[in-house]
Scaffold this active site. Structure first.
Site, PDB file in Angstrom:
ATOM      1  N   ASN A  19       1.161  -1.059  -0.058  1.00  6.72           N
ATOM      2  CA  ASN A  19       0.048   0.266  -0.114  1.00  6.72           C
ATOM      3  C   ASN A  19       0.875   1.270   0.400  1.00  6.72           C
ATOM      4  O   ASN A  19       1.862   1.563   1.275  1.00  6.72           O
ATOM      5  CB  ASN A  19      -0.588  -0.177   0.699  1.00  6.72           C
ATOM      6  CG  ASN A  19      -1.975   1.217   1.386  1.00  6.72           C
ATOM      7  OD1 ASN A  19      -1.419   2.445   0.456  1.00  6.72           O
ATOM      8  ND2 ASN A  19      -2.928   0.601   2.870  1.00  6.72           N
ATOM      9  N   ARG A 252     -12.672  14.619   7.462  1.00  5.63           N
ATOM     10  CA  ARG A 252     -13.244  15.625   6.890  1.00  5.63           C
ATOM     11  C   ARG A 252     -15.471  15.689   7.316  1.00  5.63           C
ATOM     12  O   ARG A 252     -15.127  14.628   8.143  1.00  5.63           O
ATOM     13  CB  ARG A 252     -13.240  14.360   5.485  1.00  5.63           C
ATOM     14  CG  ARG A 252     -12.177  13.936   5.343  1.00  5.63           C
ATOM     15  CD  ARG A 252     -12.062  12.978   3.685  1.00  5.63           C
ATOM     16  NE  ARG A 252     -10.427  12.369   3.632  1.00  5.63           N
ATOM     17  CZ  ARG A 252     -10.631  10.918   2.920  1.00  5.63           C
ATOM     18  NH1 ARG A 252     -11.548  11.030   4.380  1.00  5.63           N
ATOM     19  NH2 ARG A 252      -9.148  10.791   3.094  1.00  5.63           N
ATOM     20  N   GLU A 395      -8.281  -5.633   5.022  1.00 10.50           N
ATOM     21  CA  GLU A 395      -7.941  -5.460   3.338  1.00 10.50           C
ATOM     22  C   GLU A 395      -6.970  -6.020   2.666  1.00 10.50           C
ATOM     23  O   GLU A 395      -6.434  -6.375   1.811  1.00 10.50           O
ATOM     24  CB  GLU A 395      -7.454  -3.946   3.404  1.00 10.50           C
ATOM     25  CG  GLU A 395      -9.084  -2.977   3.251  1.00 10.50           C
ATOM     26  CD  GLU A 395      -9.041  -1.554   4.052  1.00 10.50           C
ATOM     27  OE1 GLU A 395      -8.139  -0.830   5.366  1.00 10.50           O
ATOM     28  OE2 GLU A 395      -8.645  -0.533   3.068  1.00 10.50           O
TER      29      GLU A 395
END
Ligand code: ADP
Length: 409
Positions: A19, A252, A395
Site C-alpha cells: 500500500n 473530513r 483489507e
C-alpha cells in the site's frame, strides 16, 4: 534483484501486499496456503531527512523499529526487502507468487483486480485527475516493484471496484449530464476492499451465502464510509467522486451544502485549495472539537467536555441518518455491521448509533456490545429480527486473496 526459479518445495504460495502512499509504504507478506501473516511493516517519511522503518515478523512477533533516511520509494521497498530477508523471507524469495497493490481509484474502467501490464498502468495514469494524491503514489509503488521483481506478476486491486455495481440512480449526481460526463463526475465510492471483505464475512457469520444476505456496512476508521450491499453486490455507498462525501470523519466534513464552498470563497475570501484543505484536513471530528481520535473524544466526554460531546453527537447523528436511508435503499436488512478502528472498538459509538431503532428491528445487547474481542461477533440480542455485528476488516488479506486468485498456478 534476481529470483531463483522455484525448486523442490519452493512452491510460490506467498503474496506481498503493498500500500504505497506519497510518503509511506505499508507492506504485508501473507502465506496463502494457511492465510497466515508472515510479516507486517510500515516505512514512513520517505524523502524526508529521517525516515522510519517499523517491521513486525509473524502475527504479533517482536516489533523492530529504526530511523534512517529513505530517499525514495525504491529505497523504501529495498528496506522492506531487507527486513523480510532478516526473517528468512525476502523480496527475492521464490516463494513469492505475486505482489498485490492497493490502488485507490479504478474509475469505471476496473470492475475487478487486474494483472498489471502497460495498458493497466496507462489507465491508472489516466485516472490521476480523479485521485491526484493517491494514484500517482500507487503507481510509484507498482513501478518500483516491477523494477525489483520484473519476473513476478503485479496485481492492482482497486478501492473503487466493489462499488462499480452501484446502479445509475445512486451513482449519478443530479447535475447536467454533459458536464458530468466530460469530467467523469459521478459516485465511485471507496473502501471497496473492506466493504467486500466485511460483507462476505458477515454472511459467513450468519451462516449464509453472500448472495442471500442484505447488509449495511459502516466502515468507521479515520476515513469513514457506509455501504448498502444487496446479495453480495454494493448498491449504494456514502463516499462519492472523492472520499470527502458522506459520513463525518476524523478530519473530513462529509456531507455539506455545496454552496458552503462558494460562500467561503466569495464571502470568506478563501481559495479553492484553502477550502479543499479545510474540508479534507481540518474538519470532521478534528474541526468540531480539536481531536480526531475517538478514544480521546470519549475520554473528554467522560470528563464532561461539551465540545467533545457535540462532536460525538454530530458524528452519530450522521451515521443514524445513513442507516435509515440505506435500510430504505435495501428495503429489507439482515445485518448492520460495524468495522475499522472506531467500528471495531467503540462500544459507545455502536450503542449510540443503534439506540432507539427497535422499530427497524435493530438493537444491541449491552453485555455483548461491551465485550472486547478481535473476532467477528454478533452484538444484537438473541432472536433479533436484524443482526447487529462487529466484523474486523482485513483489507490486506482481501488484497492478497484477490491477487492470488488471479495468479495461482
Ligand atoms: P485508518 O482509516 O487510518 O485505517 P483505522 O481503521 O485504524 O484508521 O481507525 C483509526 C481510528 O480508530 C482512530 O483514529 C481512533 O479514533 C479509532 N479507535 C481505535 N481504537 C479505538 C478505541 N479503543 N476506541 C475508540 N476508537 C478507537
Amino acid at each position: 534483484m534476481n529470483a531463483t526459479p522455484p525448486a523442490g518445495n519452493d512452491r510460490p504460495d506467498q503474496v506481498l501486499v503493498l500500500n504505497s502512499g506519497s510518503s509511506s509504504l505499508k507492506y504485508q507478506l501473507i502465506d496463502m496456503t494457511g492465510g497466515r501473516r508472515l510479516a507486517t511493516g510500515l516505512i514512513e517519511r520517505i524523502g524526508e531527512r529521517t525516515g522510519r522503518v517499523v517491521h513486525t515478523p509473524g502475527e504479533g512477533g517482536e516489533r523492530r523499529e529504526r530511523e534512517e533516511r529513505i530517499a525514495d520509494h525504491r529505497a523504501a521497498l529495498e528496506a522492506a526487502g531487507g527486513e523480510l530477508s532478516a526473517d528468512g523471507l525476502g523480496l527475492d524469495s521464490p516463494r513469492l507468487a505475486a505482489i498485490g497493490h492497493r490502488v485507490v481509484h479504478g474509475g469505471q474502467s476496473f470492475t475487478r483486480p487486474a494483472v498489471v501490464d502497460e495498458s493497466v498502468l496507462a489507465e491508472i495514469e489516466r485516472l490521476v485527475p480523479l485521485a491526484p494524491l493517491h494514484n500517482p503514489a500507487n503507481l510509484q509503488g507498482i513501478r518500483t516493484a516491477m523494477e525489483l521483481r520484473p519476473d513476478l506478476p503485479q496485481v492492482a486491486v482497486f478501492d473503487t471496484a466493489f462499488h462499480t455495481t452501484i446502479p445509475a440512480a445512486a451513482a449519478r449526481y443530479a447535475i447536467d449530464v454533459e458536464t458530468a460526463d466530460a469530467h467523469r463526475v459521478r459516485r465511485y465510492g471507496f473502501h471497496g476492499t473492506s466493504h467486500a471483505y466485511v460483507s462476505r464475512a458477515t454472511a459467513a457469520l450468519l451462516g449464509k451465502a453472500p448472495e442471500d444476505v442484505d447488509v449495511i456496512v459502516l466502515h468507521l476508521g479515520n476515513g469513514a464510509s457506509a455501504a448498502a450491499v444487496r446479495g453480495g453486490r454494493s448498491v449504494e455507498t456514502s463516499m462519492g467522486l472523492t472520499p470527502l462525501e458522506g459520513l463525518v470523519m476524523g478530519t473530513r466534513s462529509g456531507d455539506i451544502d455545496p454552496a458552503v464552498i462558494f460562500h467561503l470563497m466569495r464571502v470568506g475570501g478563501m481559495s479553492a485549495d484553502e477550502v479543499d484543505e479545510l474540508l479534507n484536513k481540518k474538519s470532521g471530528l478534528l474541526g468540531l472539537c480539536g481531536d480526531n481520535d475517538m478514544r480521546e473524544i470519549q475520554r473528554r466526554m467522560a470528563d464532561g467536555d461539551a465540545d467533545a460531546r457535540l462532536a460525538f453527537d454530530i458524528y452519530v447523528h450522521r451515521l443514524r441518518k445513513y442507516v435509515g436511508a440505506y435500510f430504505a435503499v435495501l428495503g429489507r436488512l439482515d445485518a448492520l455491521v460495524f468495522t475499522a478502528g472506531v467500528g471495531e472498538n467503540s462500544a459507545e459509538v455502536r450503542e449510540a448509533v443503534v439506540a432507539g431503532l427497535q422499530g427497524l428491528g435493530l438493537a444491541v445487547d449491552a453485555e455483548r456490545n461491551a465485550a472486547r474481542s478481535g473476532a467477528a461477533r454478533l452484538i444484537s440480542p438473541s432472536g433479533s429480527r436484524v443482526a447487529v455485528a462487529v466484523v474486523p476488516t482485513d483489507e490486506e488479506m482481501e488484497i492478497a486473496n484477490q491477487t492470488y486468485t488471479l495468479v495461482k498456478p
